[in-house]
Design an enzyme around this catalytic site. Structure first.
Site, PDB file in Angstrom:
ATOM      1  CG  HIS A   1      -1.822  -1.146   1.341  1.00  0.00           C
ATOM      2  ND1 HIS A   1      -2.382  -1.793   0.265  1.00  0.00           N
ATOM      3  CD2 HIS A   1      -2.255  -1.834   2.427  1.00  0.00           C
ATOM      4  CE1 HIS A   1      -3.113  -2.802   0.681  1.00  0.00           C
ATOM      5  NE2 HIS A   1      -3.053  -2.857   1.993  1.00  0.00           N
TER       6      HIS A   1
ATOM      7  CE  LYS B   1      -2.724  -3.967  11.111  1.00  0.00           C
ATOM      8  NZ  LYS B   1      -3.595  -3.623  10.003  1.00  0.00           N
TER       9      LYS B   1
END
Ligand code: BG6
Length: 388
Positions: free
Chosen positions: A147, A238
């Protein structure tokens, strides 16, 4: 996998030359080749059939190459759609529209006028539920290799001659090949710890000694005429304090300030492209603060919030990409050489971490990652863009 399943599938499919068949393999990469072989050898495909494979595409350079080799035994490259759903996001495509549909930006889009570029993909979720996969991957494989590198390519690439699959992918490939190697020791690797309420990474991954990173911050350079010495700061993680993905292009300071001190500081222009949530583009400019009181300057955004400006329903990234599969348009899918080049850049980093057996630094869940991430950019006299 059983024989019966395949014949039943064959019976289900309409035998019509004009119907496009697309097989979407949303499974672990170890099953791709077998599935592709079954589809091909059981007569479930023709020259127009497409297969869609999910990331992670391989686990390292060697396995990605082997996988490409295997798929190529059964399907031609123009039948293989390596999906990266970030390329289907509205703002990501808008990045190309803004760059190549306007006269305004492209002349400034280089080292002479751009100070630096930031790419942040921040998530609030942890890895609970998919810990066993994630623990073998970490943020480098799960997010950066695909990504973030794809976003970097679209920002840094030269204008392709046409918005067509190979023209675009040729330019992206050149960017990956122009990336300088990054010193593995200079990359910030973090792993979230419990904040008292949310579990720690190790609990989520069910691996009490895990060294895997759930956060990465790094600085890299694209060594070519356009971008020489312009830092690209990449950050993802995260269990961060906010779900927020954006690309920020910060332009250089003006060469000379004609206003006196009372006018206030002159901030550097910034183009902020927000991927999620609240998709949109903001161009920050200096203007005069309206009203009496003399010349006082103010930094304000020209705001193109998509949600407000375009009321129609936006298709989800996957919806858009799967439509492209049916239409036979590979522009937003990764080509074989692109994926391998991305692994070539990442591989030495992963190997070095492995050899040294380094564990990631802890950061409390719900924060912006280890303090080393702040230091990485502040050392250069810059700061991470604060979302407004
Ligand atoms: C996936 C990663 O590819 O992208 C996940 O495997 C990550 O770990 C996800 O959470 C992020 O996608 P999005 O669209 O929610 O930003």
């Amino acid at each position: 996998k059983g024989e019966g399943g395949w014949s039943a599938l064959k019976d289900l499919l309409r035998d019509d030359e004009n119907v496009v068949r697309a097989y979407y393999f949303s499974v672990g990469p170890s099953l791709f080749a077998d599935l592709a072989g079954q589809v091909r050898n059981r007569g479930l495909s023709n020259r127009d059939t497409r297969i869609v494979v999910e990331i992670p595409f391989g686990h390292a350079l060697e396995s990605a190459r082997a996988l490409n080799e295997e798929l190529a035994q059964y399907f031609h490259e123009d039948q293989i759609y390596r999906i990266d759903h970030y390329l289907g996001k509205e703002t990501v495509q808008n990045l190309m529209a803004v760059r190549f549909g306007n006269m305004l930006f492209e002349p400034l889009w280089n080292a002479q006028y751009v100070d630096h570029i930031q790419i942040t993909v921040a998530e609030t979720v942890g890895v609970g539920g998919r810990g066993s996969y994630y623990d073998k991957s970490g943020a480098m494989r799960d997010m950066v290799q695909n990504h973030l590198m794809q976003l970097l390519c679209l920002i840094a690439m030269e204008p392709p001659a046409r918005f067509e699959a190979d023209a675009v992918r040729d330019e992206k490939l050149k960017v990956i090949r122009a990336l300088d190697p990054v010193d593995p020791d200079q990359i910030v690797r973090g792993q979230y710890t419990s904040d008292g309420e949310m579990p720690s990474y190790r609990e989520d991954a069910e691996n009490p000694t895990s060294k895997t990173e759930s956060f990465i911050a790094l600085k890299c350079y694209v060594s070519n005429w356009r971008w020489a010495n312009t830092p690209f700061y990449l950050r993802t993680g995260k269990r961060l304090s906010e779900r927020m993905s954006e690309i920020v292009v910060t332009f250089r300071p003006i060469p000379h300030n004609i206003f006196d001190r009372v006018a206030g500081n002159i901030s550097q222009n910034q183009l902020v492209m927000r991927l999620q949530p609240d998709e949109g583009v903001k161009q920050w400019l200096m203007i005069k603060d309206p009203g009496p009181g003399g010349m006082r300057l103010k930094h304000v955004p020209l705001d193109m919030s998509f949600a407000q400006s375009f009321r129609g329903r936006n298709p989800d990234a996957y919806e858009r990409l799967l439509m492209d599969v049916i239409r036979g348009n590979q522009t937003l899918f990764m080509r074989r050489d692109e994926v391998e080049a991305a692994w070539e850049w990442v591989d030495p980093i992963l190997k070095a971490w492995d050899e040294k057996g380094l564990k990631a630094q802890g950061y409390t869940a719900g924060t912006w990652g280890p303090s080393a991430s702040v230091a990485l950019i502040e050392r250069d006299g810059r700061t991470w863009h604060e979302p407004d």
